[in-house]
Design a protein around this motif. Structure first.
Motif, PDB file in Angstrom:
ATOM      1  N   UNK A 171       0.687  -1.225  -0.188  1.00 25.37           N
ATOM      2  CA  UNK A 171      -0.017  -0.074  -0.079  1.00 25.37           C
ATOM      3  C   UNK A 171       0.790   1.222   0.015  1.00 25.37           C
ATOM      4  N   UNK A 172       2.083   1.199   0.209  1.00 27.71           N
ATOM      5  CA  UNK A 172       3.066   2.169   0.326  1.00 27.71           C
ATOM      6  C   UNK A 172       4.063   2.322  -0.887  1.00 27.71           C
ATOM      7  N   UNK A 173       3.722   1.738  -1.743  1.00 25.80           N
ATOM      8  CA  UNK A 173       4.452   1.751  -3.094  1.00 25.80           C
ATOM      9  C   UNK A 173       3.625   2.762  -4.082  1.00 25.80           C
ATOM     10  N   UNK A 174       4.576   3.961  -4.209  1.00 22.81           N
ATOM     11  CA  UNK A 174       3.979   4.862  -5.060  1.00 22.81           C
ATOM     12  C   UNK A 174       4.593   4.605  -6.641  1.00 22.81           C
ATOM     13  N   UNK A 179       4.423  15.914 -11.597  1.00 22.94           N
ATOM     14  CA  UNK A 179       3.964  17.131 -10.911  1.00 22.94           C
ATOM     15  C   UNK A 179       3.676  18.206 -11.837  1.00 22.94           C
ATOM     16  N   UNK A 180       2.323  18.805 -12.050  1.00 22.86           N
ATOM     17  CA  UNK A 180       2.178  19.643 -13.215  1.00 22.86           C
ATOM     18  C   UNK A 180       1.388  21.043 -12.388  1.00 22.86           C
ATOM     19  N   UNK A 221       0.051  13.668 -10.939  1.00 24.43           N
ATOM     20  CA  UNK A 221      -0.776  12.563 -11.549  1.00 24.43           C
ATOM     21  C   UNK A 221       0.001  11.217 -11.598  1.00 24.43           C
ATOM     22  N   UNK A 222      -0.310  10.093 -11.410  1.00 21.34           N
ATOM     23  CA  UNK A 222       0.289   8.859 -11.835  1.00 21.34           C
ATOM     24  C   UNK A 222       0.450   8.937 -13.313  1.00 21.34           C
ATOM     25  N   UNK A 263       8.678   6.063  -9.443  1.00 21.76           N
ATOM     26  CA  UNK A 263       8.280   5.184  -8.706  1.00 21.76           C
ATOM     27  C   UNK A 263       9.171   4.688  -7.223  1.00 21.76           C
ATOM     28  N   UNK A 264       8.590   4.741  -6.297  1.00 20.15           N
ATOM     29  CA  UNK A 264       9.183   4.435  -4.757  1.00 20.15           C
ATOM     30  C   UNK A 264       8.316   3.587  -3.806  1.00 20.15           C
ATOM     31  N   UNK A 265       9.000   3.204  -2.886  1.00 26.32           N
ATOM     32  CA  UNK A 265       8.336   2.502  -1.856  1.00 26.32           C
ATOM     33  C   UNK A 265       8.577   3.552  -0.652  1.00 26.32           C
ATOM     34  N   UNK A 266       7.503   3.837   0.129  1.00 22.63           N
ATOM     35  CA  UNK A 266       7.934   4.762   1.353  1.00 22.63           C
ATOM     36  C   UNK A 266       8.293   3.869   2.511  1.00 22.63           C
ATOM     37  N   UNK A 267       9.411   4.541   3.075  1.00 19.79           N
ATOM     38  CA  UNK A 267       9.909   3.838   4.031  1.00 19.79           C
ATOM     39  C   UNK A 267       8.971   4.001   5.291  1.00 19.79           C
TER      40      UNK A 267
END
Length: 350
Positions: A171-174, A179-180, A221-222, A263-267
């Motif tokens: 759930x914490x993988x972005x 960014x616009x 926006x993804x 893309x990243x995973x929040x620590x």
């Protein structure tokens, strides 16, 4: 002419009103009462109001059966009973919702509506203001109960935080995001000038003030969710560059790319606010359910027997009431309420 949804609802309400009414010798103050919680009444009027809020847009050409209406009313009544128990608990603690708090809450709602738009909304939706205020008082009570009574009971351990994070790391993988700044308005030339103005001022509010009729906002926006026009326009441009796409009907959208986010995973530190919010919400529900069970056991709750017992023929299509009654939403029949039955108590006397 098609029957408005509220009028069609009224036809069914009249049928149920008949079921909820009888010729018994009840006291006059019990007329229109569908339940009592420790002696305090819940009126059919409030039940109707809550039903209207939930189902105003749900009516199609066919009317629900009386059985379906009974089921919906039963679920709503359960919620109202819980809210009434919350209200009584706050009153015991000297923390009930004051008139000042209610007025402040109403002011916040009205602030979202310019000029007289709030009154127009009430009129268009056939919402009774006094009933809406009763509903708002219940809502304020629920929020206050959660904040002052339930939340102080909840204490999270760091081990719970870590365990939840590990179990829900997906759930914490972005995903990859963009960014616009998006500028929207009539005419390509006006949109391009607004984009240039933002490039100088770095302020979306300044754009709206300098260019009446132009809307500007910053969004993230993804990448996978970009529409085709945006994806093509942004495909090859670098941060700081702009693109303009047609939005139809003479309108244009200006896009200024601020940055591309990988893309990243929040620590766990970055995800902590989300983890805490999820755990607190879960614990609040558990705490409320435990409190409600005890409150019900310690209370005398009486509900109209017509909401408890199903009639043999109630799922047959309802017959329309006489024409003179058909246009009376919320109208009260002449009879008095039927009997009430205790549904939860350790010491019923009713």
């Amino acid at each position: 002419m098609p029957t408005p949804p509220r009028a069609r609802a009224a036809l069914l309400l009249l049928v149920l009103l008949a079921l909820l009414s009888g010729c018994g010798g009840k006291a006059q103050e019990d007329v229109g009462v569908v339940a009592k919680v420790n002696g305090r009444p819940i009126h059919l009027e409030m039940l109707e109001f809550q039903y209207d809020l939930l189902h105003f847009d749900a009516f199609s050409g066919s009317l629900p059966t009386v059985g379906a209406l009974r089921e919906a009313y039963g679920k709503i009544l359960g919620g109202l009973i819980a809210l009434e128990l919350v209200s009584q608990e706050l009153e015991k603690r000297g923390q009930d919702v004051s008139d000042t708090e209610l007025a402040e809450a109403e002011a916040k709602v009205r602030a979202d509506y310019p000029d007289d738009a709030f009154e127009k909304m009430l009129a268009e939706e056939f919402i009774d203001l006094p009933m809406w205020r009763k509903h708002l008082r219940y809502a304020c009570g629920a929020e206050k109960f959660q904040r002052l009574v339930l939340r102080p009971q909840i204490h999270l351990d760091y081990r719970e935080i870590e365990a939840y994070y590990r179990e829900h790391v997906v759930d914490f993988r972005l995903p990859e995001r963009l960014r616009l700044v998006v500028v929207y308005g009539p005419g390509r030339d006006a949109v391009e000038k607004a984009l240039a103005h933002y490039s100088q001022q770095k302020n979306v509010k300044a754009v709206a003030e300098a260019f009446p009729g132009i809307q500007a906002r910053e969004v993230t926006v993804p990448k996978a969710l970009l529409n085709t026009a945006w994806a093509e326009a942004l495909q090859s441009i670098q941060p700081g560059k702009t693109a303009v796409v047609a939005a139809g009907r003479g309108e244009f959208e200006g896009l200024l790319l601020l940055e591309r986010l990988p893309a990243q995973t929040l620590d766990i530190a970055q995800a902590y606010p989300q983890v805490e919010a999820a755990l607190v919400e879960e614990r609040l529900q558990q705490a409320f359910d435990a409190w409600l069970g005890k409150a019900v056991d310690a209370s005398v709750i009486l509900v109209s027997q017509r909401l408890l017992h199903k009639e043999d023929d109630e799922d047959l299509p309802p017959e329309a009431p006489p024409a003179e009654l058909g246009g009376q939403p919320g109208g009260q029949p002449g009879g008095q309420p039927g009997g009430q039955e205790g549904v939860a108590s350790g010491n019923e006397t009713g």
